[in-house]
Motif scaffolding. Structure first.
Motif, PDB file in Angstrom:
ATOM      1  N   LYS A  73      -6.744  -2.825  12.914  1.00  0.00           N
ATOM      2  CA  LYS A  73      -5.905  -2.013  12.027  1.00  0.00           C
ATOM      3  C   LYS A  73      -5.989  -2.429  10.562  1.00  0.00           C
ATOM      4  O   LYS A  73      -5.099  -2.133   9.781  1.00  0.00           O
ATOM      5  N   GLY A  74      -7.074  -3.079  10.194  1.00  0.00           N
ATOM      6  CA  GLY A  74      -7.259  -3.433   8.788  1.00  0.00           C
ATOM      7  C   GLY A  74      -7.762  -4.846   8.628  1.00  0.00           C
ATOM      8  O   GLY A  74      -8.128  -5.520   9.597  1.00  0.00           O
TER       9      GLY A  74
ATOM     10  N   PHE B  66      -7.081  -7.923  11.007  1.00  0.00           N
ATOM     11  CA  PHE B  66      -5.780  -7.788  11.647  1.00  0.00           C
ATOM     12  C   PHE B  66      -5.983  -7.392  13.100  1.00  0.00           C
ATOM     13  O   PHE B  66      -7.051  -6.916  13.485  1.00  0.00           O
TER      14      PHE B  66
ATOM     15  N   TRP C   7      -0.832   0.774  11.080  1.00  0.00           N
ATOM     16  CA  TRP C   7      -0.615  -0.664  10.914  1.00  0.00           C
ATOM     17  C   TRP C   7       0.857  -0.952  10.678  1.00  0.00           C
ATOM     18  O   TRP C   7       1.542  -0.233   9.954  1.00  0.00           O
ATOM     19  N   GLN C   8       1.352  -2.018  11.317  1.00  0.00           N
ATOM     20  CA  GLN C   8       2.686  -2.541  11.060  1.00  0.00           C
ATOM     21  C   GLN C   8       2.615  -4.052  11.177  1.00  0.00           C
ATOM     22  O   GLN C   8       1.973  -4.591  12.086  1.00  0.00           O
ATOM     23  N   TRP C   9       3.292  -4.753  10.273  1.00  0.00           N
ATOM     24  CA  TRP C   9       3.233  -6.213  10.255  1.00  0.00           C
ATOM     25  C   TRP C   9       3.633  -6.780  11.618  1.00  0.00           C
ATOM     26  O   TRP C   9       2.930  -7.648  12.149  1.00  0.00           O
TER      27      TRP C   9
ATOM     28  N   TRP D  30       5.045  -1.312   7.069  1.00  0.00           N
ATOM     29  CA  TRP D  30       4.124  -0.470   7.828  1.00  0.00           C
ATOM     30  C   TRP D  30       3.592   0.637   6.951  1.00  0.00           C
ATOM     31  O   TRP D  30       4.193   1.029   5.961  1.00  0.00           O
TER      32      TRP D  30
ATOM     33  N   HIS E  76       0.654  -6.112  14.069  1.00  0.00           N
ATOM     34  CA  HIS E  76      -0.735  -6.462  13.767  1.00  0.00           C
ATOM     35  C   HIS E  76      -0.930  -7.768  13.004  1.00  0.00           C
ATOM     36  O   HIS E  76      -2.065  -8.211  12.853  1.00  0.00           O
TER      37      HIS E  76
ATOM     38  N   PHE F  84      -4.720  -1.768   4.964  1.00  0.00           N
ATOM     39  CA  PHE F  84      -3.897  -1.517   6.139  1.00  0.00           C
ATOM     40  C   PHE F  84      -4.201  -0.108   6.618  1.00  0.00           C
ATOM     41  O   PHE F  84      -3.965   0.868   5.903  1.00  0.00           O
ATOM     42  N   GLU F  85      -4.736   0.019   7.822  1.00  0.00           N
ATOM     43  CA  GLU F  85      -5.113   1.323   8.374  1.00  0.00           C
ATOM     44  C   GLU F  85      -3.875   2.083   8.850  1.00  0.00           C
ATOM     45  O   GLU F  85      -2.847   1.473   9.158  1.00  0.00           O
TER      46      GLU F  85
END
Length: 125
Positions: A22-23, A18, A44-46, A99, A49, A40-41
């Motif tokens: 962030k993952g 990502f 992270w937010q869709w 997120w 990222h 997802f670290e």
């Protein structure tokens, strides 16, 4: 078809990182379709990222997931929302953002929607 199939996410068939580290998505391909493990670290937010990779305003994948660890907030385009955590199964239709909640990674297993997830716009997996 073999009677037993075994795959390991630690030696995935494909790894999709990502944005901003962030993952990642670890994908294994099976006779029954792709299965993914997403990490997802925190932070992270869709929309931050994966949106730059997917090129859509919201996530357009359907998901059927099991949450291994961490927490995730999901908000549909119509405003419907929920939060999922360890041990939860959830299904979500296209048209959502999500997120990580808290300071630990959210780890999901998805056997429906990760085949084309985080594939750059215009590419095919």
């Amino acid at each position: 078809m073999p009677a037993i199939t075994r795959k390991n996410f630690d030696s995935a068939d494909e790894v999709r990182p990502f944005e901003d580290g962030k993952g990642k998505l670890d994908l294994v391909n099976t006779d029954r379709g792709p299965v993914g493990r997403a990490v997802f670290e925190p932070g992270w937010q869709w929309t931050k990222h994966v949106k730059p990779i997917a090129g859509t305003d919201s996530c357009q994948a359907s998901h059927a997931c099991y949450v291994v660890g961490g927490r995730l907030k999901i908000v549909m385009d119509d405003g419907t929302e929920d939060e999922v955590g360890p041990g939860d199964y959830f299904a979500v239709e296209p048209g959502h953002d999500a997120w990580v909640v808290g300071d630990e990674p959210c780890v999901l297993i998805d056997w429906v929607g990760f085949g084309d997830y985080a594939v750059p716009a215009g590419s095919t997996s």
